[in-house]
Design an enzyme around this catalytic site. Structure first.
Site, mmCIF file in Angstrom:
data_model
loop_
_atom_site.group_PDB
_atom_site.id
_atom_site.type_symbol
_atom_site.label_atom_id
_atom_site.label_comp_id
_atom_site.label_asym_id
_atom_site.label_seq_id
_atom_site.Cartn_x
_atom_site.Cartn_y
_atom_site.Cartn_z
ATOM 1 N N GLY A 13 0.818 -1.211 0.000
ATOM 2 C CA GLY A 13 0.000 0.000 0.000
ATOM 3 C C GLY A 13 0.844 1.249 0.000
ATOM 4 O O GLY A 13 0.494 2.266 0.607
ATOM 5 N N SER A 38 -1.026 -1.627 -6.054
ATOM 6 C CA SER A 38 -1.706 -2.030 -7.289
ATOM 7 C C SER A 38 -1.639 -0.966 -8.377
ATOM 8 O O SER A 38 -1.939 -1.251 -9.533
ATOM 9 C CB SER A 38 -3.173 -2.365 -6.991
ATOM 10 O OG SER A 38 -3.831 -1.251 -6.413
ATOM 11 N N GLU A 57 7.264 -3.338 -6.858
ATOM 12 C CA GLU A 57 6.587 -4.621 -7.043
ATOM 13 C C GLU A 57 5.080 -4.375 -7.094
ATOM 14 O O GLU A 57 4.460 -4.061 -6.077
ATOM 15 C CB GLU A 57 6.919 -5.597 -5.914
ATOM 16 C CG GLU A 57 8.349 -6.108 -5.903
ATOM 17 C CD GLU A 57 8.667 -7.044 -7.057
ATOM 18 O OE1 GLU A 57 7.717 -7.458 -7.764
ATOM 19 O OE2 GLU A 57 9.850 -7.358 -7.242
ATOM 20 N N VAL A 58 4.505 -4.496 -8.272
ATOM 21 C CA VAL A 58 3.055 -4.356 -8.412
ATOM 22 C C VAL A 58 2.401 -5.651 -7.942
ATOM 23 O O VAL A 58 2.804 -6.741 -8.350
ATOM 24 C CB VAL A 58 2.661 -4.053 -9.870
ATOM 25 C CG1 VAL A 58 1.143 -3.945 -10.003
ATOM 26 C CG2 VAL A 58 3.328 -2.763 -10.338
ATOM 27 N N ASN A 83 0.565 -2.450 5.131
ATOM 28 C CA ASN A 83 -0.223 -1.227 5.227
ATOM 29 C C ASN A 83 -1.458 -1.239 4.330
ATOM 30 O O ASN A 83 -2.427 -0.529 4.590
ATOM 31 C CB ASN A 83 0.664 -0.023 4.879
ATOM 32 C CG ASN A 83 -0.135 1.242 4.701
ATOM 33 O OD1 ASN A 83 -0.650 1.807 5.657
ATOM 34 N ND2 ASN A 83 -0.260 1.695 3.455
ATOM 35 N N SER A 135 -6.025 -0.050 12.948
ATOM 36 C CA SER A 135 -6.783 1.205 12.955
ATOM 37 C C SER A 135 -7.421 1.413 14.319
ATOM 38 O O SER A 135 -7.685 0.446 15.046
ATOM 39 C CB SER A 135 -7.876 1.174 11.885
ATOM 40 O OG SER A 135 -8.773 2.261 12.030
ATOM 41 N N TYR A 148 -14.754 -3.683 7.980
ATOM 42 C CA TYR A 148 -13.439 -3.051 8.151
ATOM 43 C C TYR A 148 -12.959 -3.183 9.596
ATOM 44 O O TYR A 148 -11.794 -3.526 9.844
ATOM 45 C CB TYR A 148 -13.529 -1.586 7.747
ATOM 46 C CG TYR A 148 -12.219 -0.845 7.768
ATOM 47 C CD1 TYR A 148 -11.271 -1.037 6.761
ATOM 48 C CD2 TYR A 148 -11.918 0.062 8.784
ATOM 49 C CE1 TYR A 148 -10.067 -0.351 6.773
ATOM 50 C CE2 TYR A 148 -10.719 0.756 8.805
ATOM 51 C CZ TYR A 148 -9.799 0.544 7.796
ATOM 52 O OH TYR A 148 -8.604 1.229 7.805
ATOM 53 N N CYS A 149 -13.855 -2.925 10.549
ATOM 54 C CA CYS A 149 -13.481 -3.035 11.958
ATOM 55 C C CYS A 149 -13.078 -4.464 12.316
ATOM 56 O O CYS A 149 -12.114 -4.681 13.056
ATOM 57 C CB CYS A 149 -14.627 -2.573 12.852
ATOM 58 S SG CYS A 149 -15.028 -0.825 12.683
ATOM 59 N N LYS A 152 -9.556 -5.108 10.990
ATOM 60 C CA LYS A 152 -8.495 -4.420 11.726
ATOM 61 C C LYS A 152 -8.336 -4.968 13.138
ATOM 62 O O LYS A 152 -7.224 -5.016 13.671
ATOM 63 C CB LYS A 152 -8.776 -2.917 11.754
ATOM 64 C CG LYS A 152 -8.680 -2.255 10.378
ATOM 65 C CD LYS A 152 -7.294 -2.435 9.765
ATOM 66 C CE LYS A 152 -7.136 -1.685 8.459
ATOM 67 N NZ LYS A 152 -5.773 -1.795 7.885
#
Length: 241
Positions: A13, A38, A57-58, A83, A135, A148-149, A152
């Site tokens: 990231g 990406s 590095e993609v 990340n 996060s 998302y929570c 993380k």
């Protein structure tokens, strides 16, 4: 002074925001950096700013084979910073299974694969630093972000478990949990929204990506050699745990 000369760091990231700030700082402190993401154009732009001692590095973290290959083709790896992550926000009653799954797959499962494959390399040299970017919402929760929570929070649990497994091998595994960090997303908020958030932060301001980068640099250094299984909160006091 933190000195990472002779070390090789992989940052996922890395094309923008916090990831870019981490890559820039670790590079400044002497590390060779492998910048992954990406978006190849953004990675090239970052590479141009770094000028030397970097590799691009993609990688599409949704592809598990690419995750494994990202580590396997890295000949030397001292520091891994996971990340990269995505969001797909909506209230739970409206959240489709695929919206939950894709966030978990990238934010948690892909990072597990990266951690696992990195550990295999680090065990051979009996040295390694792994930092997983979690996060504030992984601790506090947030409406509309159940997926998302969960991802993380899962990173924090995974970090603790892995730290136990590799502690005798010279490898530390820690997490960093940013709060509200200035980004393209926060720039889109109106003044009323920004003020409402800032009022919840005792230090009275958003953080900046470099605040997170310095926390990562510390955990990546030998200065943090006696720290493992921990979560370093970078949130201006918004959440005190």
């Amino acid at each position: 002074m933190i000195d990472l000369t002779g070390k090789t760091s992989l940052i996922t990231g890395a094309s923008s925001g916090i990831g870019s700030a981490i890559a820039r700082l670790l590079h400044k402190l002497g590390s060779k950096v492998i910048i992954s993401g990406s978006n190849e154009e953004k990675l090239k732009s970052l590479g141009n700013a770094l000028k030397d001692n970097y590799t691009i590095e993609v990688c599409n973290l949704a592809n598990k084979e690419e995750c494994s290959n990202l580590i396997s083709k890295t000949s030397n790896l001292d520091i891994l910073v996971c990340n990269a992550g995505i969001t797909s926000d909506t209230l739970a009653i409206r959240m489709k299974d695929q919206d939950f799954d894709k966030v978990i797959d990238i934010n948690l499962k892909a990072n597990f694969i990266l951690n696992r494959e990195a550990i295999k390399k680090m065990i051979q040299k009996r040295y390694g630093r792994i930092i997983n970017i979690s996060s504030i919402v992984g601790i506090a929760g947030n409406p509309g972000q159940a997926n998302y929570c969960a991802s993380k929070a899962g990173l924090i649990g995974m970090t603790k478990s892995l730290s136990y497994e590799v502690a005798t091998r010279g490898i530390t595994v820690n997490a960093v949990a940013p709060g509200f960090i200035k980004s393209d997303m926060t720039d889109k908020l109106n003044e009323k929204q920004r003020e409402a958030i800032v009022q919840k932060i005792p230090l009275g301001t958003y953080g900046i990506p470099e605040d997170v980068a310095y926390a990562v640099a510390f955990l990546a250094s030998n200065n943090a050699s006696y720290i493992t299984g921990q979560t370093l909160h970078v949130n201006g006091g918004m959440l005190m745990v």
